[in-house]
Design a protein around this motif. Sequence first.
Motif, PDB file in Angstrom:
ATOM      1  N   GLY A   1      -3.849  -6.811  -3.388  1.00 47.38           N
ATOM      2  CA  GLY A   1      -4.851  -7.649  -2.759  1.00 47.38           C
ATOM      3  C   GLY A   1      -6.103  -6.881  -2.393  1.00 47.38           C
ATOM      4  O   GLY A   1      -7.233  -7.395  -2.518  1.00 47.38           O
ATOM      5  N   THR A   2      -5.925  -5.629  -1.973  1.00 48.43           N
ATOM      6  CA  THR A   2      -7.064  -4.784  -1.615  1.00 48.43           C
ATOM      7  C   THR A   2      -7.811  -4.321  -2.859  1.00 48.43           C
ATOM      8  O   THR A   2      -9.047  -4.329  -2.900  1.00 48.43           O
ATOM      9  CB  THR A   2      -6.585  -3.574  -0.791  1.00 48.43           C
ATOM     10  OG1 THR A   2      -5.790  -4.031   0.311  1.00 48.43           O
ATOM     11  CG2 THR A   2      -7.765  -2.787  -0.245  1.00 48.43           C
TER      12      THR A   2
ATOM     13  N   GLU B   1     -10.073  -7.040  -4.157  1.00 44.73           N
ATOM     14  CA  GLU B   1     -11.344  -7.156  -3.435  1.00 44.73           C
ATOM     15  C   GLU B   1     -12.344  -6.106  -3.911  1.00 44.73           C
ATOM     16  O   GLU B   1     -13.548  -6.377  -3.998  1.00 44.73           O
ATOM     17  CB  GLU B   1     -11.103  -7.034  -1.935  1.00 44.73           C
ATOM     18  CG  GLU B   1     -10.365  -8.217  -1.341  1.00 44.73           C
ATOM     19  CD  GLU B   1     -10.231  -8.132   0.161  1.00 44.73           C
ATOM     20  OE1 GLU B   1     -10.689  -7.135   0.752  1.00 44.73           O
ATOM     21  OE2 GLU B   1      -9.668  -9.074   0.760  1.00 44.73           O
TER      22      GLU B   1
ATOM     23  N   LYS C   1     -16.191  -7.040  -3.226  1.00 38.15           N
ATOM     24  CA  LYS C   1     -16.171  -7.404  -1.810  1.00 38.15           C
ATOM     25  C   LYS C   1     -16.008  -6.186  -0.903  1.00 38.15           C
ATOM     26  O   LYS C   1     -16.226  -6.276   0.304  1.00 38.15           O
ATOM     27  CB  LYS C   1     -15.043  -8.403  -1.537  1.00 38.15           C
ATOM     28  CG  LYS C   1     -15.239  -9.737  -2.239  1.00 38.15           C
ATOM     29  CD  LYS C   1     -14.106 -10.693  -1.917  1.00 38.15           C
ATOM     30  CE  LYS C   1     -14.321 -12.046  -2.574  1.00 38.15           C
ATOM     31  NZ  LYS C   1     -13.210 -13.005  -2.256  1.00 38.15           N
ATOM     32  N   ARG C   2     -15.573  -5.081  -1.479  1.00 44.01           N
ATOM     33  CA  ARG C   2     -15.483  -3.816  -0.742  1.00 44.01           C
ATOM     34  C   ARG C   2     -15.625  -2.687  -1.746  1.00 44.01           C
ATOM     35  O   ARG C   2     -15.513  -2.887  -2.956  1.00 44.01           O
ATOM     36  CB  ARG C   2     -14.189  -3.715   0.054  1.00 44.01           C
ATOM     37  CG  ARG C   2     -12.921  -3.640  -0.762  1.00 44.01           C
ATOM     38  CD  ARG C   2     -11.738  -3.254   0.117  1.00 44.01           C
ATOM     39  NE  ARG C   2     -11.243  -4.372   0.923  1.00 44.01           N
ATOM     40  CZ  ARG C   2     -10.934  -4.274   2.202  1.00 44.01           C
ATOM     41  NH1 ARG C   2     -11.081  -3.128   2.836  1.00 44.01           N
ATOM     42  NH2 ARG C   2     -10.465  -5.323   2.862  1.00 44.01           N
TER      43      ARG C   2
ATOM     44  N   ASP D   1     -13.485   2.648   0.374  1.00 40.30           N
ATOM     45  CA  ASP D   1     -12.875   2.064   1.572  1.00 40.30           C
ATOM     46  C   ASP D   1     -11.393   2.398   1.683  1.00 40.30           C
ATOM     47  O   ASP D   1     -10.822   2.342   2.782  1.00 40.30           O
ATOM     48  CB  ASP D   1     -13.038   0.539   1.561  1.00 40.30           C
ATOM     49  CG  ASP D   1     -14.479   0.099   1.753  1.00 40.30           C
ATOM     50  OD1 ASP D   1     -15.313   0.953   2.123  1.00 40.30           O
ATOM     51  OD2 ASP D   1     -14.760  -1.095   1.531  1.00 40.30           O
TER      52      ASP D   1
ATOM     53  N   ARG E   1      -7.356  -4.852   8.378  1.00 40.46           N
ATOM     54  CA  ARG E   1      -8.558  -4.415   7.676  1.00 40.46           C
ATOM     55  C   ARG E   1      -8.340  -4.293   6.167  1.00 40.46           C
ATOM     56  O   ARG E   1      -9.309  -4.161   5.422  1.00 40.46           O
ATOM     57  CB  ARG E   1      -9.036  -3.080   8.241  1.00 40.46           C
ATOM     58  CG  ARG E   1      -9.369  -3.165   9.719  1.00 40.46           C
ATOM     59  CD  ARG E   1     -10.255  -2.043  10.167  1.00 40.46           C
ATOM     60  NE  ARG E   1     -10.630  -2.212  11.560  1.00 40.46           N
ATOM     61  CZ  ARG E   1     -11.589  -1.528  12.161  1.00 40.46           C
ATOM     62  NH1 ARG E   1     -12.271  -0.626  11.477  1.00 40.46           N
ATOM     63  NH2 ARG E   1     -11.872  -1.736  13.430  1.00 40.46           N
ATOM     64  N   ALA E   2      -7.098  -4.314   5.722  1.00 41.40           N
ATOM     65  CA  ALA E   2      -6.809  -4.250   4.282  1.00 41.40           C
ATOM     66  C   ALA E   2      -6.906  -5.657   3.693  1.00 41.40           C
ATOM     67  O   ALA E   2      -7.123  -6.644   4.403  1.00 41.40           O
ATOM     68  CB  ALA E   2      -5.431  -3.660   4.041  1.00 41.40           C
ATOM     69  N   GLY E   3      -6.734  -5.758   2.385  1.00 40.56           N
ATOM     70  CA  GLY E   3      -6.847  -7.032   1.698  1.00 40.56           C
ATOM     71  C   GLY E   3      -5.664  -7.944   1.942  1.00 40.56           C
ATOM     72  O   GLY E   3      -4.685  -7.574   2.602  1.00 40.56           O
ATOM     73  N   ARG E   4      -5.750  -9.140   1.389  1.00 43.15           N
ATOM     74  CA  ARG E   4      -4.680 -10.116   1.533  1.00 43.15           C
ATOM     75  C   ARG E   4      -3.425  -9.669   0.801  1.00 43.15           C
ATOM     76  O   ARG E   4      -3.481  -8.781  -0.073  1.00 43.15           O
ATOM     77  CB  ARG E   4      -5.118 -11.476   0.991  1.00 43.15           C
ATOM     78  CG  ARG E   4      -5.391 -11.491  -0.505  1.00 43.15           C
ATOM     79  CD  ARG E   4      -5.590 -12.898  -1.041  1.00 43.15           C
ATOM     80  NE  ARG E   4      -4.334 -13.631  -1.074  1.00 43.15           N
ATOM     81  CZ  ARG E   4      -4.208 -14.835  -1.666  1.00 43.15           C
ATOM     82  NH1 ARG E   4      -5.249 -15.425  -2.223  1.00 43.15           N
ATOM     83  NH2 ARG E   4      -3.037 -15.454  -1.688  1.00 43.15           N
ATOM     84  N   THR E   5      -2.311 -10.245   1.148  1.00 36.56           N
ATOM     85  CA  THR E   5      -1.058  -9.990   0.446  1.00 36.56           C
ATOM     86  C   THR E   5      -1.035 -10.827  -0.830  1.00 36.56           C
ATOM     87  O   THR E   5      -1.079 -12.059  -0.770  1.00 36.56           O
ATOM     88  CB  THR E   5       0.145 -10.345   1.334  1.00 36.56           C
ATOM     89  OG1 THR E   5       0.071  -9.609   2.557  1.00 36.56           O
ATOM     90  CG2 THR E   5       1.449 -10.026   0.617  1.00 36.56           C
TER      91      THR E   5
END
Length: 244
Positions: A201-202, A205, A210-211, A215, A227-231
Motif C-alpha cells: 500500500g505504501t 502511493e 502521492k509520496r 519517505d 503514517r504509512a500507506g493503506r493495507t
Amino acid sequence: MRTIRLVIEYEGTAYAGWQLQPNGLSVQEVVEDALVGVLGEKVRLISSGRTDAGVHARGMVAHFITSRDLPLSAFREGVNRLLPRDVAIQEADEAPDGFHARFDARGKWYRYTLHLGPVRSPLAARTSWHIRSALDFDAMSAGAAALVGTRDFAAFRSSACEARTTVRTIFSVELAREGDLLYIDVKGSGFLKNMVRVMVGTLLEIGMGKRHAGDMEQLLRQGCRTRAGRTAPSSGLCLMEVWY
C-alpha cells in the motif's frame, strides 16, 4: 511415530485464513477433516505460519504426527480426493524426527500481484488488486530498496499484531512486470501481521506520486502505522514458498 510434511496450495477467497477459527471456515480445518478421512484418526496440523482471510498460498508447509503406516501417496492423492477444488496437497514426504514446520523455517517468499489497466479482469479479480492509475516503477523500486535489511517494521503492521518485537529481516523486495500484471516479491526471515500488505500500500502511493521514495526511511525511523500507506487487499497476496 512418523512426522509427515505437507506442501499445500490454496485459493483463499472462501476461507477465514489458514488457522482454525471459531466463526469461520479455515484452510486448516478442511485439510484436517480430509486427513481424518484417510487416517481414521484426528491429527493436528502445525503450519509454517498463518495467512489472513482471503490470502492465497502456493507453498504453505505444515506437518503432523501419526502412527499410521500408510504410503506417502495416501497423504497426497488420497487426501486430495477429499479436499475441495480450491485446496490441494502438492507434496507429501516423511520429515526427520523433530522437524517443526514453524520453528525450523528460515525464510518465506510472499508475492503481491497488481493488475494494471483501465478495465478490470474478472479472471484476475480473486488473485490481484486492480489499479487503474499509471505508476512510476522506478520510484517504487527505490522505495522498495529501503525496506531491505534488518529493520524495525512497526509502521508496517496491523494494529491487531501481537508480535513481541517488530524487528524483522527482509532479504529482498523486487518488482517484475509481466503484461498487465505487476509482481511485488518480498523475501524475508519472518513477517508481522499485514506487513507485506502495508508495504504494498505504501509502495503504491509512491508509484502514484502521492509520496516520495525517500519517505520509506522516515517511516521506518518513526515506526508510526498511521503514517504509512493503506493495507492492500488480501486478494493480491500469496505465500509462494517457505525455506528450511
